[in-house]
Design a protein around this motif. Structure first.
Motif, PDB file in Angstrom:
ATOM      1  N   VAL A 127     -10.485   1.183   2.260  1.00 32.59           N
ATOM      2  CA  VAL A 127     -10.138   0.196   3.301  1.00 32.59           C
ATOM      3  C   VAL A 127      -9.651  -1.104   2.651  1.00 32.59           C
ATOM      4  O   VAL A 127      -8.687  -1.716   3.115  1.00 32.59           O
ATOM      5  CB  VAL A 127     -11.352  -0.078   4.207  1.00 32.59           C
ATOM      6  N   ASP A 128     -10.306  -1.492   1.557  1.00 26.46           N
ATOM      7  CA  ASP A 128      -9.959  -2.750   0.891  1.00 26.46           C
ATOM      8  C   ASP A 128      -8.616  -2.686   0.160  1.00 26.46           C
ATOM      9  O   ASP A 128      -7.987  -3.725  -0.064  1.00 26.46           O
ATOM     10  CB  ASP A 128     -11.057  -3.135  -0.116  1.00 26.46           C
ATOM     11  N   GLN A 129      -8.186  -1.479  -0.224  1.00 24.21           N
ATOM     12  CA  GLN A 129      -6.930  -1.342  -0.963  1.00 24.21           C
ATOM     13  C   GLN A 129      -5.764  -1.293   0.026  1.00 24.21           C
ATOM     14  O   GLN A 129      -5.298  -0.232   0.430  1.00 24.21           O
ATOM     15  CB  GLN A 129      -6.962  -0.061  -1.829  1.00 24.21           C
ATOM     16  N   LYS A 130      -5.287  -2.460   0.401  1.00 18.99           N
ATOM     17  CA  LYS A 130      -4.289  -2.579   1.470  1.00 18.99           C
ATOM     18  C   LYS A 130      -2.953  -1.926   1.115  1.00 18.99           C
ATOM     19  O   LYS A 130      -2.179  -1.573   1.999  1.00 18.99           O
ATOM     20  CB  LYS A 130      -4.073  -4.057   1.813  1.00 18.99           C
ATOM     21  N   TRP A 165      -0.480   6.536   1.311  1.00 20.67           N
ATOM     22  CA  TRP A 165      -0.781   7.945   1.580  1.00 20.67           C
ATOM     23  C   TRP A 165      -2.240   8.241   1.215  1.00 20.67           C
ATOM     24  O   TRP A 165      -2.656   7.999   0.092  1.00 20.67           O
ATOM     25  CB  TRP A 165       0.125   8.859   0.764  1.00 20.67           C
ATOM     26  N   ILE A 166      -3.003   8.778   2.160  1.00 21.67           N
ATOM     27  CA  ILE A 166      -4.391   9.179   1.898  1.00 21.67           C
ATOM     28  C   ILE A 166      -4.548  10.633   2.324  1.00 21.67           C
ATOM     29  O   ILE A 166      -4.378  10.970   3.502  1.00 21.67           O
ATOM     30  CB  ILE A 166      -5.400   8.301   2.675  1.00 21.67           C
ATOM     31  N   VAL A 171      -9.885   6.071  11.871  1.00 20.46           N
ATOM     32  CA  VAL A 171     -10.472   5.127  12.835  1.00 20.46           C
ATOM     33  C   VAL A 171     -10.942   3.861  12.117  1.00 20.46           C
ATOM     34  O   VAL A 171     -10.686   2.733  12.573  1.00 20.46           O
ATOM     35  CB  VAL A 171     -11.644   5.792  13.587  1.00 20.46           C
ATOM     36  N   ALA A 172     -11.618   4.045  10.963  1.00 18.50           N
ATOM     37  CA  ALA A 172     -12.112   2.898  10.190  1.00 18.50           C
ATOM     38  C   ALA A 172     -10.956   2.017   9.724  1.00 18.50           C
ATOM     39  O   ALA A 172     -11.042   0.778   9.778  1.00 18.50           O
ATOM     40  CB  ALA A 172     -12.932   3.384   9.000  1.00 18.50           C
ATOM     41  N   LEU A 173      -9.863   2.643   9.290  1.00 15.88           N
ATOM     42  CA  LEU A 173      -8.693   1.882   8.831  1.00 15.88           C
ATOM     43  C   LEU A 173      -8.061   1.115   9.994  1.00 15.88           C
ATOM     44  O   LEU A 173      -7.677  -0.049   9.853  1.00 15.88           O
ATOM     45  CB  LEU A 173      -7.666   2.833   8.208  1.00 15.88           C
ATOM     46  N   ALA A 174      -7.963   1.788  11.146  1.00 20.26           N
ATOM     47  CA  ALA A 174      -7.340   1.154  12.316  1.00 20.26           C
ATOM     48  C   ALA A 174      -8.160  -0.032  12.810  1.00 20.26           C
ATOM     49  O   ALA A 174      -7.607  -1.019  13.299  1.00 20.26           O
ATOM     50  CB  ALA A 174      -7.158   2.182  13.431  1.00 20.26           C
ATOM     51  N   GLU A 175      -9.487   0.068  12.694  1.00 24.93           N
ATOM     52  CA  GLU A 175     -10.363  -0.991  13.212  1.00 24.93           C
ATOM     53  C   GLU A 175     -10.707  -2.052  12.162  1.00 24.93           C
ATOM     54  O   GLU A 175     -11.410  -3.014  12.480  1.00 24.93           O
ATOM     55  CB  GLU A 175     -11.662  -0.364  13.730  1.00 24.93           C
ATOM     56  N   SER A 176     -10.214  -1.878  10.944  1.00 29.62           N
ATOM     57  CA  SER A 176     -10.599  -2.790   9.861  1.00 29.62           C
ATOM     58  C   SER A 176      -9.921  -4.153   9.948  1.00 29.62           C
ATOM     59  O   SER A 176     -10.374  -5.119   9.338  1.00 29.62           O
ATOM     60  CB  SER A 176     -10.262  -2.156   8.507  1.00 29.62           C
ATOM     61  N   GLY A 177      -8.795  -4.196  10.677  1.00 27.43           N
ATOM     62  CA  GLY A 177      -8.039  -5.450  10.743  1.00 27.43           C
ATOM     63  C   GLY A 177      -7.105  -5.632   9.565  1.00 27.43           C
ATOM     64  O   GLY A 177      -6.402  -6.641   9.475  1.00 27.43           O
ATOM     65  N   THR A 178      -7.066  -4.643   8.645  1.00 22.17           N
ATOM     66  CA  THR A 178      -6.210  -4.748   7.461  1.00 22.17           C
ATOM     67  C   THR A 178      -4.898  -3.977   7.624  1.00 22.17           C
ATOM     68  O   THR A 178      -4.009  -4.091   6.806  1.00 22.17           O
ATOM     69  CB  THR A 178      -6.930  -4.204   6.218  1.00 22.17           C
ATOM     70  N   ARG A 179      -4.788  -3.162   8.683  1.00 26.14           N
ATOM     71  CA  ARG A 179      -3.582  -2.374   8.936  1.00 26.14           C
ATOM     72  C   ARG A 179      -3.095  -2.597  10.362  1.00 26.14           C
ATOM     73  O   ARG A 179      -3.887  -2.580  11.303  1.00 26.14           O
ATOM     74  CB  ARG A 179      -3.850  -0.872   8.760  1.00 26.14           C
ATOM     75  N   THR A 200      -1.283   6.056  -3.397  1.00 30.11           N
ATOM     76  CA  THR A 200      -1.787   7.364  -2.947  1.00 30.11           C
ATOM     77  C   THR A 200      -3.166   7.652  -3.522  1.00 30.11           C
ATOM     78  O   THR A 200      -3.427   7.360  -4.699  1.00 30.11           O
ATOM     79  CB  THR A 200      -0.825   8.490  -3.386  1.00 30.11           C
ATOM     80  N   THR A 201      -4.035   8.235  -2.695  1.00 28.74           N
ATOM     81  CA  THR A 201      -5.327   8.709  -3.195  1.00 28.74           C
ATOM     82  C   THR A 201      -5.733   9.953  -2.427  1.00 28.74           C
ATOM     83  O   THR A 201      -5.222  10.212  -1.328  1.00 28.74           O
ATOM     84  CB  THR A 201      -6.411   7.618  -3.100  1.00 28.74           C
ATOM     85  N   PHE A 202      -6.639  10.706  -2.993  1.00 35.48           N
ATOM     86  CA  PHE A 202      -7.125  11.945  -2.375  1.00 35.48           C
ATOM     87  C   PHE A 202      -8.642  11.834  -2.230  1.00 35.48           C
ATOM     88  O   PHE A 202      -9.347  11.499  -3.179  1.00 35.48           O
ATOM     89  CB  PHE A 202      -6.773  13.153  -3.254  1.00 35.48           C
TER      90      PHE A 202
END
Length: 360
Positions: A10-13, A17-18, A37-45, A222-224
């Motif tokens: 989440v912190d790596q703005k 690709w995940i 969901v966490a990314l969408a609600e984080s306020g960073t995206r 990108t991360t997996f």
């Protein structure tokens, strides 16, 4: 030891690709949906897209909403979209793709193993790149299929590079033959330009593929996330997956271990106690093998995680270590069970009385 959460993602703005994957039945869709969901609600995206590339699509079930191959806004969100893509399209769908309008490229797709899927995947990536999403989460198929999908850019690059090299080696000859055949057929200059037009399309696709391939190999983009359960086959599959990802130069530094039975929830069950001991053996091996990874432990749940609200609640567990509830006092637990049995008996008596009244 790295923090046992997915907060680092989440912190790596910059992440574009995940990929979320692992053995079948370990909770990939629940994990990927909750992460989106966490990314969408984080306020960073501003905009997040989750794509299912698993032929047995489960995204629609997870969100309790029907999705198609067109991005659809998820109910309850303003910045989360979802789509389900078949990485192995039927011939009718393939004929609609831009590259398939050329008979030569269609023949190519049939002559090189795996390139039909790869070209379809490249087309999806091309479409997705034109869309304005900050981060794209892939809910992938089981491990073997996922590794093939991640290898598509390499397959395409090799195949298309050979065509471009062929043009360089035989360009003059091809041009002369086309002009000669075009003149004989009355095609003139238009026919003579055909090789350049065709290879122009190939080079354009190759450019897209190389960009995607470079982004996949960039750990900033990108991360997996490997998903597994504390059992032997899942441990083995995760090790194979991590090794293959290293070969593909794809970053993998997060492991989610689902379906853990914590000692606090065992009570007096000998069966559960035996499962706890078995799981602990494999958990120890995970920590030994991946000591520099973010390893996240999630519990075995009493019911499925379905619907936006349930996913929002579960997403909290991805961002902070799960802490099991303390064991209930044995006497209090027994009293609660006795009260529950009494209530059920009372309900049965009421139903029986109602049934007798209907018969009379």
């Amino acid at each position: 030891m790295p923090e046992p959460t997915l907060q680092n993602i989440v912190d790596q703005k910059e992440l574009k690709w995940i990929f979320v994957g692992g053995k079948g039945g370990v909770g990939k869709t629940t994990t990927s949906s909750s992460l989106a969901v966490a990314l969408a609600e984080s306020g960073t995206r501003n905009r997040v897209l989750i794509i299912s590339t698993d032929p047995a699509h489960n995204l629609s079930d997870a969100f309790r909403q029907k999705f198609t191959k067109t991005p659809t806004l998820v109910n309850g969100f303003t910045n989360l979209f979802a789509m389900e893509v078949d990485p192995q399209p039927d011939m009718g769908e393939m004929e609609q793709l831009e590259w398939a309008q050329d008979s030569f490229l269609t023949e190519l797709a049939g002559s090189i193993p795996g390139i039909d899927e790869a070209m379809s995947f490249a087309e999806v990536m091309k479409q997705v790149q034109t869309m304005d999403y900050d981060t794209i989460v892939f809910d992938t198929a089981p491990t073997g299929h996922t590794l093939r999908l991640l290898n598509f850019p390499t397959i395409l690059e090799k195949g298309l590079s050979k065509l471009v090299a062929l043009k360089g080696a035989m360009g003059g000859m091809m041009g002369q033959m086309t002009r000669m055949l075009g003149g004989m057929a009355g095609g003139g200059e238009a026919a003579a330009d055909l090789p350049d037009q065709l290879l122009g399309k190939v080079e354009g696709m190759l450019d897209v593929v190389r960009k995607v391939s470079a982004q996949f190999k960039d750990p900033l983009l990108t991360t997996f996330v490997a998903v597994c359960i504390p059992e032997f086959l899942s441990l083995y599959e995760t090790e194979r997956l991590v090794q293959e990802l290293a070969k593909f130069e794809i970053d993998c530094r997060n492991i989610v271990i689902n379906q853990i039975i914590f000692p606090e929830s065992v009570g007096g069950s000998r069966l559960l106690d035996a499962r706890v001991r078995m799981q602990q053996k494999y958990l120890d091996q995970f920590y030994e093998l991946y000591e520099d990874f973010h390893i996240l432990q999630l519990p075995l749940l009493e019911e499925e995680v379905r619907g936006p609200e349930a996913l929002k609640a579960f997403a909290v567990n991805l961002l902070k270590p799960y802490v099991p509830s303390p064991p209930a006092d044995a006497a209090a637990r027994e009293a609660a069970l006795v009260a529950e049995v009494a209530a059920l008996k009372k309900r049965v008596a009421e139903l029986e009385a109602a049934a007798l009244a209907v018969k009379k």
